[in-house]
Design a protein around this motif. Structure first.
Motif, PDB file in Angstrom:
ATOM      1  N   THR A 108      -3.647  51.513 -12.481  1.00 24.34           N
ATOM      2  CA  THR A 108      -2.800  51.472 -13.668  1.00 24.34           C
ATOM      3  C   THR A 108      -3.246  50.356 -14.601  1.00 24.34           C
ATOM      4  N   LEU A 109      -3.420  50.691 -15.871  1.00 25.50           N
ATOM      5  CA  LEU A 109      -3.634  49.672 -16.899  1.00 25.50           C
ATOM      6  C   LEU A 109      -2.268  49.406 -17.527  1.00 25.50           C
ATOM      7  N   ILE A 110      -1.832  48.164 -17.464  1.00 23.60           N
ATOM      8  CA  ILE A 110      -0.514  47.780 -17.975  1.00 23.60           C
ATOM      9  C   ILE A 110      -0.715  46.754 -19.078  1.00 23.60           C
ATOM     10  N   ILE A 111      -0.078  47.000 -20.221  1.00 23.17           N
ATOM     11  CA  ILE A 111      -0.125  46.040 -21.314  1.00 23.17           C
ATOM     12  C   ILE A 111       1.315  45.764 -21.717  1.00 23.17           C
ATOM     13  N   LYS A 112       1.705  44.484 -21.639  1.00 25.85           N
ATOM     14  CA  LYS A 112       3.084  44.088 -21.928  1.00 25.85           C
ATOM     15  C   LYS A 112       3.087  42.787 -22.713  1.00 25.85           C
ATOM     16  N   GLY A 113       4.177  42.579 -23.420  1.00 23.38           N
ATOM     17  CA  GLY A 113       4.418  41.296 -24.045  1.00 23.38           C
ATOM     18  C   GLY A 113       5.052  40.359 -23.027  1.00 23.38           C
ATOM     19  N   LYS A 114       4.850  39.092 -23.187  1.00 28.81           N
ATOM     20  CA  LYS A 114       5.387  38.109 -22.244  1.00 28.81           C
ATOM     21  C   LYS A 114       6.919  38.146 -22.200  1.00 28.81           C
ATOM     22  N   ASN A 115       7.548  38.323 -23.346  1.00 24.59           N
ATOM     23  CA  ASN A 115       9.006  38.279 -23.420  1.00 24.59           C
ATOM     24  C   ASN A 115       9.636  39.601 -23.845  1.00 24.59           C
ATOM     25  N   SER A 116       8.850  40.631 -24.016  1.00 19.60           N
ATOM     26  CA  SER A 116       9.408  41.903 -24.484  1.00 19.60           C
ATOM     27  C   SER A 116       9.457  42.925 -23.358  1.00 19.60           C
ATOM     28  N   TYR A 117      10.314  43.902 -23.522  1.00 14.56           N
ATOM     29  CA  TYR A 117      10.451  44.955 -22.518  1.00 14.56           C
ATOM     30  C   TYR A 117       9.554  46.145 -22.820  1.00 14.56           C
ATOM     31  N   MET A 118       9.084  46.224 -24.048  1.00 12.12           N
ATOM     32  CA  MET A 118       8.178  47.313 -24.407  1.00 12.12           C
ATOM     33  C   MET A 118       6.835  47.083 -23.725  1.00 12.12           C
ATOM     34  N   GLY A 119       6.080  48.137 -23.629  1.00 12.99           N
ATOM     35  CA  GLY A 119       4.767  48.007 -23.039  1.00 12.99           C
ATOM     36  C   GLY A 119       4.065  49.349 -23.003  1.00 12.99           C
ATOM     37  N   LEU A 120       2.944  49.347 -22.331  1.00 15.50           N
ATOM     38  CA  LEU A 120       2.121  50.532 -22.238  1.00 15.50           C
ATOM     39  C   LEU A 120       1.563  50.601 -20.825  1.00 15.50           C
ATOM     40  N   GLN A 121       1.641  51.765 -20.198  1.00 17.33           N
ATOM     41  CA  GLN A 121       1.037  51.998 -18.883  1.00 17.33           C
ATOM     42  C   GLN A 121       0.134  53.213 -18.990  1.00 17.33           C
ATOM     43  N   LEU A 122      -1.107  53.051 -18.561  1.00 17.49           N
ATOM     44  CA  LEU A 122      -2.077  54.141 -18.625  1.00 17.49           C
ATOM     45  C   LEU A 122      -2.698  54.372 -17.251  1.00 17.49           C
ATOM     46  N   PRO A 123      -2.832  55.632 -16.836  1.00 15.11           N
ATOM     47  CA  PRO A 123      -3.493  55.921 -15.559  1.00 15.11           C
ATOM     48  C   PRO A 123      -5.017  55.828 -15.719  1.00 15.11           C
ATOM     49  N   LEU A 124      -5.633  54.987 -14.917  1.00 13.18           N
ATOM     50  CA  LEU A 124      -7.083  54.796 -15.021  1.00 13.18           C
ATOM     51  C   LEU A 124      -7.851  56.070 -14.703  1.00 13.18           C
ATOM     52  N   LYS A 125      -7.335  56.897 -13.791  1.00 10.44           N
ATOM     53  CA  LYS A 125      -8.071  58.119 -13.426  1.00 10.44           C
ATOM     54  C   LYS A 125      -8.197  59.071 -14.600  1.00 10.44           C
ATOM     55  N   GLU A 126      -7.245  59.066 -15.519  1.00  6.67           N
ATOM     56  CA  GLU A 126      -7.362  59.914 -16.701  1.00  6.67           C
ATOM     57  C   GLU A 126      -8.334  59.326 -17.708  1.00  6.67           C
ATOM     58  N   ILE A 127      -8.363  58.013 -17.815  1.00  7.06           N
ATOM     59  CA  ILE A 127      -9.295  57.359 -18.731  1.00  7.06           C
ATOM     60  C   ILE A 127     -10.723  57.589 -18.261  1.00  7.06           C
ATOM     61  N   ALA A 128     -10.938  57.481 -16.952  1.00  5.29           N
ATOM     62  CA  ALA A 128     -12.279  57.651 -16.390  1.00  5.29           C
ATOM     63  C   ALA A 128     -12.655  59.113 -16.256  1.00  5.29           C
ATOM     64  N   ASN A 129     -11.713  60.001 -16.562  1.00  3.51           N
ATOM     65  CA  ASN A 129     -11.929  61.438 -16.490  1.00  3.51           C
ATOM     66  C   ASN A 129     -12.249  61.885 -15.067  1.00  3.51           C
ATOM     67  N   PHE A 130     -11.561  61.284 -14.108  1.00  2.00           N
ATOM     68  CA  PHE A 130     -11.729  61.647 -12.701  1.00  2.00           C
ATOM     69  C   PHE A 130     -10.683  62.640 -12.228  1.00  2.00           C
ATOM     70  N   HIS A 131      -9.727  62.991 -13.069  1.00  2.00           N
ATOM     71  CA  HIS A 131      -8.617  63.823 -12.621  1.00  2.00           C
ATOM     72  C   HIS A 131      -9.090  65.150 -12.033  1.00  2.00           C
ATOM     73  N   ASN A 132     -10.264  65.611 -12.401  1.00  2.00           N
ATOM     74  CA  ASN A 132     -10.760  66.855 -11.817  1.00  2.00           C
ATOM     75  C   ASN A 132     -11.364  66.658 -10.433  1.00  2.00           C
ATOM     76  N   TYR A 133     -11.650  65.408 -10.069  1.00  2.00           N
ATOM     77  CA  TYR A 133     -12.328  65.135  -8.823  1.00  2.00           C
ATOM     78  C   TYR A 133     -11.431  64.527  -7.752  1.00  2.00           C
ATOM     79  N   MET A 134     -10.329  63.927  -8.166  1.00  2.00           N
ATOM     80  CA  MET A 134      -9.429  63.275  -7.218  1.00  2.00           C
ATOM     81  C   MET A 134      -8.460  64.288  -6.629  1.00  2.00           C
ATOM     82  N   LEU A 135      -8.033  64.018  -5.429  1.00  2.00           N
ATOM     83  CA  LEU A 135      -7.056  64.873  -4.764  1.00  2.00           C
ATOM     84  C   LEU A 135      -5.685  64.607  -5.340  1.00  2.00           C
ATOM     85  N   ASN A 136      -4.923  65.645  -5.591  1.00  2.00           N
ATOM     86  CA  ASN A 136      -3.542  65.477  -6.039  1.00  2.00           C
ATOM     87  C   ASN A 136      -2.690  65.066  -4.859  1.00  2.00           C
ATOM     88  N   GLN A 137      -1.748  64.161  -5.117  1.00  2.00           N
ATOM     89  CA  GLN A 137      -0.913  63.677  -4.028  1.00  2.00           C
ATOM     90  C   GLN A 137       0.506  64.112  -4.211  1.00  2.00           C
TER      91      GLN A 137
END
Length: 143
Positions: free
Chosen positions: A114-143
């Motif tokens: 997981t790539l997580i980007i957050k502010g130090k004092n804020s509740y907003m943020g962003l979470q990204l799955p690394l497997k989708e960024i790396a385009n591995f979703h076709n190769y990894m086993l679904n859990q």
């Protein structure tokens, strides 16, 4: 100015790949190198936000075959001076990681999911799955 930032990031990513390929304490070295680069870019005025990189809890929904225990599977970037953050700020910071698929794959090999980007004092943020960024979703086993 933007090309200079991307040049520094490219140089940094090449250094990180070299450090990681040498062996021990790869995760610690990557965190340290990222923190050094973010500090330099901030001090030179090329980025208005000071960022600190740490390991944190990942999102269990983003697990893949190489994930470590979920308490250590998040690659977290914290924006220290987080007043007036917008969604575009999170996206801009995320580009430092997601624009290099080989680097994202290296993070996955080190157990991050997981790539997580957050502010130090804020509740907003962003979470990204690394497997989708790396385009591995076709190769990894679904859990």
């Amino acid at each position: 100015m933007a090309s200079n930032i991307f040049s520094m990031i490219t140089t940094f990513l090449n250094r990180v790949v070299d450090v990681v390929s040498q062996g021990n304490l790869e995760r610690v070295r990557i965190l340290r190198e990222f923190n050094i680069v973010f500090k330099e870019v901030f001090m030179q005025g090329e980025l208005d936000r000071l960022c600190v990189v740490t390991t944190s809890s990942g999102n269990p929904e983003f697990k893949h075959e190489l994930s470590t225990f979920y308490l250590r599977s998040g690659f977290k970037i914290t924006i220290e001076n987080d007043n007036n953050l917008t969604q575009s700020d999170y996206i801009e910071i995320s580009k430092y990681v997601i624009e290099s698929a080989p680097f994202v794959r290296q993070l996955m090999v080190l157990g991050y999911d997981t790539l997580i980007i957050k502010g130090k004092n804020s509740y907003m943020g962003l979470q990204l799955p690394l497997k989708e960024i790396a385009n591995f979703h076709n190769y990894m086993l679904n859990q």
